[in-house]
Design a protein around this motif. Structure first.
Motif, PDB file in Angstrom:
ATOM      1  N   ALA A 253       5.220   2.321 -12.712  1.00 42.58           N
ATOM      2  CA  ALA A 253       5.950   1.048 -12.712  1.00 42.58           C
ATOM      3  C   ALA A 253       6.066   0.483 -11.301  1.00 42.58           C
ATOM      4  N   LEU A 254       6.244   1.349 -10.302  1.00 43.85           N
ATOM      5  CA  LEU A 254       6.431   0.879  -8.930  1.00 43.85           C
ATOM      6  C   LEU A 254       5.188   0.179  -8.391  1.00 43.85           C
ATOM      7  N   ILE A 255       4.007   0.678  -8.713  1.00 44.07           N
ATOM      8  CA  ILE A 255       2.813   0.016  -8.169  1.00 44.07           C
ATOM      9  C   ILE A 255       2.660  -1.393  -8.746  1.00 44.07           C
ATOM     10  N   ASP A 256       3.210  -1.632  -9.932  1.00 42.53           N
ATOM     11  CA  ASP A 256       3.224  -2.998 -10.467  1.00 42.53           C
ATOM     12  C   ASP A 256       4.265  -3.853  -9.763  1.00 42.53           C
ATOM     13  N   ASP A 257       5.408  -3.250  -9.443  1.00 43.41           N
ATOM     14  CA  ASP A 257       6.461  -3.981  -8.734  1.00 43.41           C
ATOM     15  C   ASP A 257       6.018  -4.392  -7.330  1.00 43.41           C
ATOM     16  N   LEU A 258       5.160  -3.570  -6.717  1.00 41.52           N
ATOM     17  CA  LEU A 258       4.690  -3.854  -5.362  1.00 41.52           C
ATOM     18  C   LEU A 258       3.633  -4.954  -5.324  1.00 41.52           C
ATOM     19  N   ASP A 259       3.071  -5.290  -6.457  1.00 39.38           N
ATOM     20  CA  ASP A 259       2.080  -6.366  -6.507  1.00 39.38           C
ATOM     21  C   ASP A 259       2.734  -7.655  -6.007  1.00 39.38           C
ATOM     22  N   PRO A 260       2.162  -8.306  -4.999  1.00 35.99           N
ATOM     23  CA  PRO A 260       2.759  -9.544  -4.473  1.00 35.99           C
ATOM     24  C   PRO A 260       2.993 -10.608  -5.532  1.00 35.99           C
ATOM     25  N   LYS A 261       2.204 -10.592  -6.606  1.00 41.47           N
ATOM     26  CA  LYS A 261       2.387 -11.578  -7.666  1.00 41.47           C
ATOM     27  C   LYS A 261       3.716 -11.405  -8.389  1.00 41.47           C
ATOM     28  N   SER A 262       4.291 -10.193  -8.334  1.00 39.77           N
ATOM     29  CA  SER A 262       5.577  -9.966  -9.010  1.00 39.77           C
ATOM     30  C   SER A 262       6.712 -10.639  -8.268  1.00 39.77           C
ATOM     31  N   GLY A 263       6.537 -10.855  -6.963  1.00 37.75           N
ATOM     32  CA  GLY A 263       7.581 -11.495  -6.170  1.00 37.75           C
ATOM     33  C   GLY A 263       8.792 -10.612  -5.902  1.00 37.75           C
ATOM     34  N   LYS A 264       8.683  -9.307  -6.164  1.00 38.35           N
ATOM     35  CA  LYS A 264       9.853  -8.434  -5.998  1.00 38.35           C
ATOM     36  C   LYS A 264      10.045  -7.933  -4.571  1.00 38.35           C
ATOM     37  N   GLY A 265       8.973  -7.868  -3.800  1.00 40.99           N
ATOM     38  CA  GLY A 265       9.101  -7.376  -2.434  1.00 40.99           C
ATOM     39  C   GLY A 265       7.985  -6.409  -2.089  1.00 40.99           C
ATOM     40  N   PHE A 266       8.033  -5.892  -0.838  1.00 47.62           N
ATOM     41  CA  PHE A 266       7.015  -4.953  -0.384  1.00 47.62           C
ATOM     42  C   PHE A 266       7.656  -4.029   0.644  1.00 47.62           C
ATOM     43  N   PHE A 267       6.922  -2.974   1.031  1.00 51.38           N
ATOM     44  CA  PHE A 267       7.543  -2.068   2.005  1.00 51.38           C
ATOM     45  C   PHE A 267       7.462  -2.650   3.404  1.00 51.38           C
ATOM     46  N   GLN A 268       8.381  -2.252   4.255  1.00 47.63           N
ATOM     47  CA  GLN A 268       8.417  -2.734   5.637  1.00 47.63           C
ATOM     48  C   GLN A 268       7.547  -1.857   6.522  1.00 47.63           C
ATOM     49  N   PRO A 269       6.574  -2.436   7.219  1.00 44.64           N
ATOM     50  CA  PRO A 269       5.760  -1.624   8.132  1.00 44.64           C
ATOM     51  C   PRO A 269       6.583  -1.187   9.333  1.00 44.64           C
ATOM     52  N   ILE A 270       6.161  -0.092   9.946  1.00 42.92           N
ATOM     53  CA  ILE A 270       6.881   0.369  11.129  1.00 42.92           C
ATOM     54  C   ILE A 270       6.253  -0.248  12.372  1.00 42.92           C
ATOM     55  N   SER A 271       7.040  -0.338  13.443  1.00 44.84           N
ATOM     56  CA  SER A 271       6.557  -0.937  14.686  1.00 44.84           C
ATOM     57  C   SER A 271       5.992   0.145  15.589  1.00 44.84           C
ATOM     58  N   GLY A 272       5.405  -0.282  16.694  1.00 43.32           N
ATOM     59  CA  GLY A 272       4.838   0.673  17.641  1.00 43.32           C
ATOM     60  C   GLY A 272       4.207  -0.046  18.806  1.00 43.32           C
ATOM     61  N   ALA A 273       3.642   0.739  19.719  1.00 44.30           N
ATOM     62  CA  ALA A 273       2.987   0.176  20.895  1.00 44.30           C
ATOM     63  C   ALA A 273       1.728  -0.582  20.481  1.00 44.30           C
ATOM     64  N   SER A 274       1.250  -1.434  21.359  1.00 39.66           N
ATOM     65  CA  SER A 274       0.044  -2.214  21.082  1.00 39.66           C
ATOM     66  C   SER A 274      -1.131  -1.284  20.748  1.00 39.66           C
ATOM     67  N   PRO A 275      -1.902  -1.602  19.738  1.00 36.27           N
ATOM     68  CA  PRO A 275      -1.931  -2.860  18.984  1.00 36.27           C
ATOM     69  C   PRO A 275      -1.119  -2.846  17.692  1.00 36.27           C
ATOM     70  N   VAL A 276      -0.319  -1.777  17.472  1.00 30.72           N
ATOM     71  CA  VAL A 276       0.479  -1.708  16.236  1.00 30.72           C
ATOM     72  C   VAL A 276       1.412  -2.912  16.135  1.00 30.72           C
ATOM     73  N   ASP A 277       1.941  -3.341  17.269  1.00 29.12           N
ATOM     74  CA  ASP A 277       2.891  -4.460  17.251  1.00 29.12           C
ATOM     75  C   ASP A 277       2.232  -5.779  16.842  1.00 29.12           C
ATOM     76  N   LYS A 278       0.904  -5.814  16.765  1.00 30.78           N
ATOM     77  CA  LYS A 278       0.203  -7.030  16.351  1.00 30.78           C
ATOM     78  C   LYS A 278      -0.067  -7.064  14.846  1.00 30.78           C
ATOM     79  N   PHE A 279       0.349  -6.031  14.153  1.00 33.13           N
ATOM     80  CA  PHE A 279       0.096  -5.983  12.709  1.00 33.13           C
ATOM     81  C   PHE A 279       0.752  -7.180  12.013  1.00 33.13           C
ATOM     82  N   GLY A 280      -0.005  -7.818  11.141  1.00 31.42           N
ATOM     83  CA  GLY A 280       0.489  -8.999  10.440  1.00 31.42           C
ATOM     84  C   GLY A 280       0.131 -10.298  11.119  1.00 31.42           C
ATOM     85  N   SER A 281      -0.584 -10.227  12.252  1.00 31.48           N
ATOM     86  CA  SER A 281      -0.962 -11.451  12.962  1.00 31.48           C
ATOM     87  C   SER A 281      -2.125 -12.168  12.289  1.00 31.48           C
ATOM     88  N   SER A 282      -2.764 -11.512  11.325  1.00 29.84           N
ATOM     89  CA  SER A 282      -3.852 -12.131  10.559  1.00 29.84           C
ATOM     90  C   SER A 282      -3.737 -11.667   9.106  1.00 29.84           C
TER      91      SER A 282
END
Length: 334
Positions: A253-282
């Motif tokens: 059930a959770l993998i269906d909830d994680l589908d962006p089409k469900s609109g329920k949300g997603f997990f939060q990525p963790i931060s880190g030193a470059s280039p990890v801090d650029k994640f989500g820039s594209s």
């Protein structure tokens, strides 16, 4: 029986001066004594003579086409081939279908970004982490592409947490060499683990969206492991999340909830030193799988300044590689 040839033209007698329809002397021989027998047709005596100006039976008059054929100039015009028209119709249909599918795909991709705007970006990082680790990044949009696979018979021994009650540890999850450095067999890209990862026991603090947080509570989530990966060429950053749930039904059930089409949300990525801090820039893409009562999610995006495919197709292979790195512990546990 033979007949004289018809006139050579209208009103012309045949050569030899014989009128049409009159046999020449001795043409038909001498009639028998007493004459020819009476024909069943009244009045017929002897060989037939043709009316003046008429051709033999079965022959059309001069200048006329054979029986069954229309006169010259009255034949119907040949039908034009419709092959060209059929080809034009097929090409037009293909263009129309391609446009519709492309538009639908674009809307789906745009919808994923719209969902991210409605999710809660201010979900707090769990303060009950058992190991600490880098904080969660905020303001990262959801993946544009998302693929998932539900659990199957290979993982039946892990279907319930009651039969597989051993808690996860970072040492277990990242003990396998491929969990530390996973090589993508399709293009030989190597994804290397950054740091030692992060383990949280407050599952709701690891995801965005109130609906997804509520769902995790119902699924009996007890642990979430997250970590970042960077490709050896520094072009890609990947993120993983491993959810420890109560049973396989919850995992599916959770993998269906994680589908962006469900609109329920997603997990939060963790931060880190470059280039990890650029994640989500594209553009980013994700892949998830249920394995008994566990769910593993791989999420990847470019960080080298290039945006690649705007539909996220080029993220499929990197996100799959990150997922494979994160699931290595399952083979040992199973």
């Amino acid at each position: 029986m033979s007949y004289p040839y018809p006139p050579m033209g209208p009103g012309q007698p045949p050569s030899g001066g014989q009128p049409w329809g009159t046999p020449s002397p001795g043409e038909y021989g001498t009639p028998p004594a007493g004459g020819y027998p009476q024909s069943p047709i009244s009045g017929w005596q002897g060989p037939e003579t043709l009316p003046s100006g008429q051709p033999p039976m079965g022959q059309p008059p001069m200048g006329q086409p054979p029986m069954g054929q229309p006169p010259m100039g009255q034949y119907p015009p040949p039908k034009k081939s419709s092959a060209g028209l059929i080809i034009i119709v097929i090409v037009a249909a293909l263009i129309l279908v391609g446009g519709v599918l492309g538009g639908a795909y674009y809307l789906a991709a745009s919808g994923a970004d719209d969902d991210s705007a409605s999710s809660s970006p201010s979900a707090k990082t769990s303060s009950s982490s058992s190991t600490g680790g880098p904080p969660a990044a905020s303001g990262v949009s959801k993946p544009v592409t998302y693929n998932s696979m539900k659990s199957w018979s290979l993982w039946d021994s892990l279907n319930t947490a009651t039969k597989d009650s051993k808690p996860l540890t970072l040492e277990e999850v990242f003990a396998d060499p491929e969990a530390k450095a996973y090589k993508d067999s399709s293009d030989n890209t190597v994804f290397n683990l950054q740091g030692s990862g992060r383990l949280d026991t407050n599952c709701t603090g690891t995801v965005t969206g109130a609906a997804l947080q509520t769902a995790l509570q119902g699924y009996g989530c007890t642990q979430v492991v997250r970590a970042a990966y960077v490709s050896a060429d520094q072009k890609w950053v990947g993120q993983i999340a491993i959810f420890n749930l109560k049973d396989v039904t919850s995992a599916n059930a959770l993998i269906d909830d994680l589908d962006p089409k469900s609109g329920k949300g997603f997990f939060q990525p963790i931060s880190g030193a470059s280039p990890v801090d650029k994640f989500g820039s594209s553009t980013t893409g994700a892949e998830s799988g249920a394995y008994g009562h566990f769910v593993v999610v791989g999420w990847a995006g470019r960080v080298d300044g290039g945006h690649g495919d705007s539909y996220g197709i080029d993220t499929i292979s990197p996100s799959s590689s990150v997922l494979q790195a994160g699931k290595q512990f399952l083979f040992h546990r199973n």
